[in-house]
Design an enzyme around this catalytic site. Structure first.
Site, PDB file in Angstrom:
ATOM      1  N   ASN A  21       0.854  -1.197   0.000  1.00  0.00           N
ATOM      2  CA  ASN A  21       0.000   0.000   0.000  1.00  0.00           C
ATOM      3  C   ASN A  21       0.888   1.245   0.000  1.00  0.00           C
ATOM      4  OD1 ASN A  21      -2.264   1.604   0.139  1.00  0.00           O
ATOM      5  ND2 ASN A  21      -2.414   1.502   2.364  1.00  0.00           N
ATOM      6  N   SER A  22       2.068   1.101  -0.656  1.00  0.00           N
ATOM      7  CA  SER A  22       3.011   2.241  -0.697  1.00  0.00           C
ATOM      8  C   SER A  22       4.013   1.955  -1.809  1.00  0.00           C
ATOM      9  CB  SER A  22       3.751   2.335   0.643  1.00  0.00           C
ATOM     10  OG  SER A  22       4.401   1.105   0.908  1.00  0.00           O
TER      11      SER A  22
ATOM     12  N   SER B 188      -5.551   2.925  17.530  1.00  0.00           N
ATOM     13  CA  SER B 188      -6.552   3.808  16.919  1.00  0.00           C
ATOM     14  C   SER B 188      -7.680   4.094  17.892  1.00  0.00           C
ATOM     15  CB  SER B 188      -7.118   3.119  15.667  1.00  0.00           C
ATOM     16  OG  SER B 188      -8.249   3.816  15.194  1.00  0.00           O
TER      17      SER B 188
ATOM     18  N   TYR C 144     -10.935  -4.807  11.439  1.00  0.00           N
ATOM     19  CA  TYR C 144      -9.790  -3.889  11.537  1.00  0.00           C
ATOM     20  C   TYR C 144      -9.690  -3.357  12.967  1.00  0.00           C
ATOM     21  CZ  TYR C 144      -7.382   0.502  11.790  1.00  0.00           C
ATOM     22  OH  TYR C 144      -6.570   1.523  12.219  1.00  0.00           O
TER      23      TYR C 144
ATOM     24  N   LYS D 217      -6.792  -3.950  16.301  1.00  0.00           N
ATOM     25  CA  LYS D 217      -6.106  -2.951  17.138  1.00  0.00           C
ATOM     26  C   LYS D 217      -6.326  -3.295  18.613  1.00  0.00           C
ATOM     27  CE  LYS D 217      -4.337  -0.553  13.875  1.00  0.00           C
ATOM     28  NZ  LYS D 217      -2.875  -0.638  13.656  1.00  0.00           N
TER      29      LYS D 217
ATOM     30  N   ASN E 108     -11.300   7.602   3.245  1.00  0.00           N
ATOM     31  CA  ASN E 108     -11.279   8.663   4.255  1.00  0.00           C
ATOM     32  C   ASN E 108     -11.740  10.004   3.670  1.00  0.00           C
ATOM     33  OD1 ASN E 108      -8.394   7.031   5.442  1.00  0.00           O
ATOM     34  ND2 ASN E 108     -10.331   7.065   6.518  1.00  0.00           N
TER      35      ASN E 108
ATOM     36  N   VAL F  49     -21.647  13.312   1.656  1.00  0.00           N
ATOM     37  CA  VAL F  49     -21.516  13.468   3.112  1.00  0.00           C
ATOM     38  C   VAL F  49     -22.369  12.378   3.754  1.00  0.00           C
ATOM     39  CG1 VAL F  49     -21.975  14.985   5.086  1.00  0.00           C
ATOM     40  CG2 VAL F  49     -21.101  15.933   2.923  1.00  0.00           C
TER      41      VAL F  49
ATOM     42  N   ARG G 116     -15.239  14.478  14.267  1.00  0.00           N
ATOM     43  CA  ARG G 116     -14.005  13.732  14.476  1.00  0.00           C
ATOM     44  C   ARG G 116     -12.897  14.682  14.923  1.00  0.00           C
ATOM     45  NH1 ARG G 116     -17.248  10.470  13.869  1.00  0.00           N
ATOM     46  NH2 ARG G 116     -17.303   8.553  12.594  1.00  0.00           N
TER      47      ARG G 116
ATOM     48  N   GLY H 174     -21.457   1.694  10.526  1.00  0.00           N
ATOM     49  CA  GLY H 174     -20.291   1.582  11.415  1.00  0.00           C
ATOM     50  C   GLY H 174     -19.748   2.916  11.892  1.00  0.00           C
ATOM     51  N   ASP H 175     -20.209   4.026  11.327  1.00  0.00           N
ATOM     52  CA  ASP H 175     -19.695   5.321  11.780  1.00  0.00           C
ATOM     53  C   ASP H 175     -20.234   5.650  13.164  1.00  0.00           C
ATOM     54  OD1 ASP H 175     -18.037   6.127   9.758  1.00  0.00           O
ATOM     55  OD2 ASP H 175     -19.599   7.106   8.606  1.00  0.00           O
TER      56      ASP H 175
HETATM   57  C1  WQD Z   1     -14.498  10.718   8.801  1.00  0.00           C
HETATM   58  C2  WQD Z   1     -15.891  11.275   8.686  1.00  0.00           C
HETATM   59  C3  WQD Z   1     -17.465   9.796   7.647  1.00  0.00           C
HETATM   60  C4  WQD Z   1     -15.742   9.824   3.660  1.00  0.00           C
HETATM   61  C5  WQD Z   1     -11.261   5.828   9.969  1.00  0.00           C
HETATM   62  C6  WQD Z   1     -10.925   4.586  10.736  1.00  0.00           C
HETATM   63  C7  WQD Z   1      -9.869   4.905  11.753  1.00  0.00           C
HETATM   64  C8  WQD Z   1      -8.687   5.524  11.073  1.00  0.00           C
HETATM   65  C9  WQD Z   1      -9.127   6.815  10.381  1.00  0.00           C
HETATM   66  C10 WQD Z   1      -7.072   3.903  10.356  1.00  0.00           C
HETATM   67  C11 WQD Z   1     -16.966  10.233   9.007  1.00  0.00           C
HETATM   68  C12 WQD Z   1     -17.263  11.066   6.822  1.00  0.00           C
HETATM   69  C13 WQD Z   1     -15.953  10.063   5.011  1.00  0.00           C
HETATM   70  C14 WQD Z   1     -16.660  10.323   2.711  1.00  0.00           C
HETATM   71  C15 WQD Z   1     -17.943  11.286   4.493  1.00  0.00           C
HETATM   72  N1  WQD Z   1      -8.152   4.641  10.113  1.00  0.00           N
HETATM   73  N2  WQD Z   1     -17.033  10.780   5.392  1.00  0.00           N
HETATM   74  N3  WQD Z   1     -17.727  11.038   3.161  1.00  0.00           N
HETATM   75  O1  WQD Z   1     -14.142   6.678   9.793  1.00  0.00           O
HETATM   76  O2  WQD Z   1     -13.482   8.526  11.429  1.00  0.00           O
HETATM   77  O3  WQD Z   1     -11.846   6.755  10.848  1.00  0.00           O
HETATM   78  O4  WQD Z   1     -10.110   6.420   9.413  1.00  0.00           O
HETATM   79  O5  WQD Z   1      -6.387   3.918  11.329  1.00  0.00           O
HETATM   80  O6  WQD Z   1      -9.471   3.696  12.370  1.00  0.00           O
HETATM   81  O7  WQD Z   1     -12.068   4.149  11.419  1.00  0.00           O
HETATM   82  O8  WQD Z   1     -12.441   8.453   9.153  1.00  0.00           O
HETATM   83  O9  WQD Z   1     -12.121   9.825   7.148  1.00  0.00           O
HETATM   84  O10 WQD Z   1     -13.344   7.594   6.937  1.00  0.00           O
HETATM   85  O11 WQD Z   1     -14.463   9.499   8.044  1.00  0.00           O
HETATM   86  O12 WQD Z   1     -18.924  11.937   4.874  1.00  0.00           O
HETATM   87  O13 WQD Z   1     -16.525  10.140   1.462  1.00  0.00           O
HETATM   88  O14 WQD Z   1     -16.115  11.678   7.334  1.00  0.00           O
HETATM   89  O15 WQD Z   1     -18.838   9.436   7.678  1.00  0.00           O
HETATM   90  O16 WQD Z   1     -18.013  10.881   9.677  1.00  0.00           O
HETATM   91  P1  WQD Z   1     -13.109   7.601  10.327  1.00  0.00           P
HETATM   92  P2  WQD Z   1     -13.060   8.817   7.726  1.00  0.00           P
END
Ligand code: WQD
Length: 338
Positions: A35-36, A125, A150, A154, A200, A218, A232, A298-299
């Site tokens: 992944n890099s 995490s 995942y 952790k 993300n 969103v 977040r 899952g959010d």
């Molecule tokens: C952030 C917010 C989404 C994408 C995850 C993992 C965590 C860590 C960080 C690895 C949420 C919203 C997102 C999009 C959106 N990963 N969103 N539209 O889920 O808080 O954390 O990534 O270590 O372990 O769980 O991060 O960036 O995916 O989402 O609205 O296209 O943005 O619903 O509220 P998350 P995220």
């Protein structure tokens, strides 16, 4: 002092390698490049003037891990990033996640316990908290049943380290529970390189603005938050990288109070999805194309850190604002696509 950084070509790993080199450490990277890419080494070298030692090894190959530590007896510290990290993907292929994220951790610890003194930093995490009962989230908040394989890796990873440190006194470890890492090094020589469609928020925002993605969805506008979107704790990746260097120093200088310690690494401030979008539009001058969509499975509604322990014990505090972090993310996106 030689330090091993597993996953050192990745997003957080590469930024941490830069800060380790800035601190005078000799860095050796293990990465399987799943992944890099090796080109990240050029970016690191352009920033610090020093090229880390790099060995392309898959940590699932136990004999290779044993051989590595036999050849690098002088490695005293390990920062372990290498892992699979896509929450959604982990639901589809759990065994791949358990093998990669747990098996490799066991192999690393089996080598470290052979040493007379070893320091280990684990990439954990805030996912382990699930939807915390109280905000901001402290390290004593209960770990909740994981919402994904995942997140479970952790939680299990932390337990494996804790149990090992109990019976291997010469092994010292710190788990850093990250909140949401974003942004890129101000030099734009290194940054986030998500494979495929970004899961993300921030890379999806910048890829939409640059024209790679049609529109940002969103995920949910009906949450019980100030503007209805999830909250977040978005932390600049360089602030996060610096926390690793400080945590490693704490262990290598025997300043730790317990053999196994846990710290939340966040800014302590929560930002909603709409606030992140507004920040992006402000710093970029771009109008982002987005729409409100269904919630994502899952959010959690909200997660942001109580950072007192890291501030007081590690003497570390995040310094970058959301705007600054978003600005570096946008600069990086434009550089990568230029
Ligand atoms: C952030 C917010 C989404 C994408 C995850 C993992 C965590 C860590 C960080 C690895 C949420 C919203 C997102 C999009 C959106 N990963 N969103 N539209 O889920 O808080 O954390 O990534 O270590 O372990 O769980 O991060 O960036 O995916 O989402 O609205 O296209 O943005 O619903 O509220 P998350 P995220």
């Amino acid at each position: 002092m030689k330090v091993l950084v597993t996953g050192g070509l990745g997003f957080i790993g590469s930024h941490t390698v830069v800060e380790l080199q800035n601190e005078g450490y000799e860095v050796v990277i293990i990465d399987n490049c799943s992944n890099s890419s090796e080109e990240v080494l050029d970016g690191i070298t352009k920033i610090t003037g020093k090229t880390p030692i790099f060995e392309k090894i898959d940590l699932r190959d136990k004999p290779k891990v044993i051989d590595f530590f036999e050849r690098h007896q002088d490695v005293k510290g390990v920062i372990h990033f290498a892992a699979s990290k896509a929450v959604g993907e982990s639901v589809q292929i759990p065994l791949t996640y358990y093998e990669n994220n747990i098996g490799t951790l066991v192999y690393l610890l089996q080598e470290l316990q052979k040493k007379d003194d070893a320091s280990f930093i684990f990439s954990s995490s805030c996912t382990v908290y699930g939807q915390a009962d109280e905000l901001p989230i402290t390290e004593s908040a209960p770990v909740k049943p994981a919402e994904s394989p995942y997140g479970n890796t952790k939680q299990i990873g932390e337990e494996i380290i804790r149990d090992t440190c109990k019976v291997v006194p010469q092994l010292k470890a710190i788990a850093l529970r990250y909140f949401n890492p974003i942004g890129a090094h101000e030099s734009t020589e290194i940054g986030e390189l998500p494979l495929g469609v970004p899961q993300n928020l921030v890379p999806f925002i910048t890829q939409t603005a640059i024209g790679l993605r049609e529109q940002l969805s969103v995920f949910g506008a009906d949450y019980p938050t100030q503007d209805g979107t999830c909250v977040r704790d978005y932390i600049h990746v360089v602030d996060l990288a610096k926390a690793h260097v400080i945590a490693l120093g704490r262990l290598m200088e025997n300043k730790n109070k317990e053999n196994y310690e846990v710290f939340n690494i966040g800014t302590g401030t929560g930002s909603s999805v709409l606030e992140v979008i507004n920040s992006f539009e402000k710093v970029s001058g771009e109008k982002l194309n987005y729409k409100m969509a269904e919630r994502r499975e899952g959010d959690v509604t909200a997660a942001y850190a109580d950072t007192n322990l890291a501030n007081n014990e590690l003497g570390w505090k995040a310094t970058s604002s959301l705007d600054k972090a978003m600005s570096t993310a946008w600069k990086w996106e434009k550089k990568v696509r230029s």
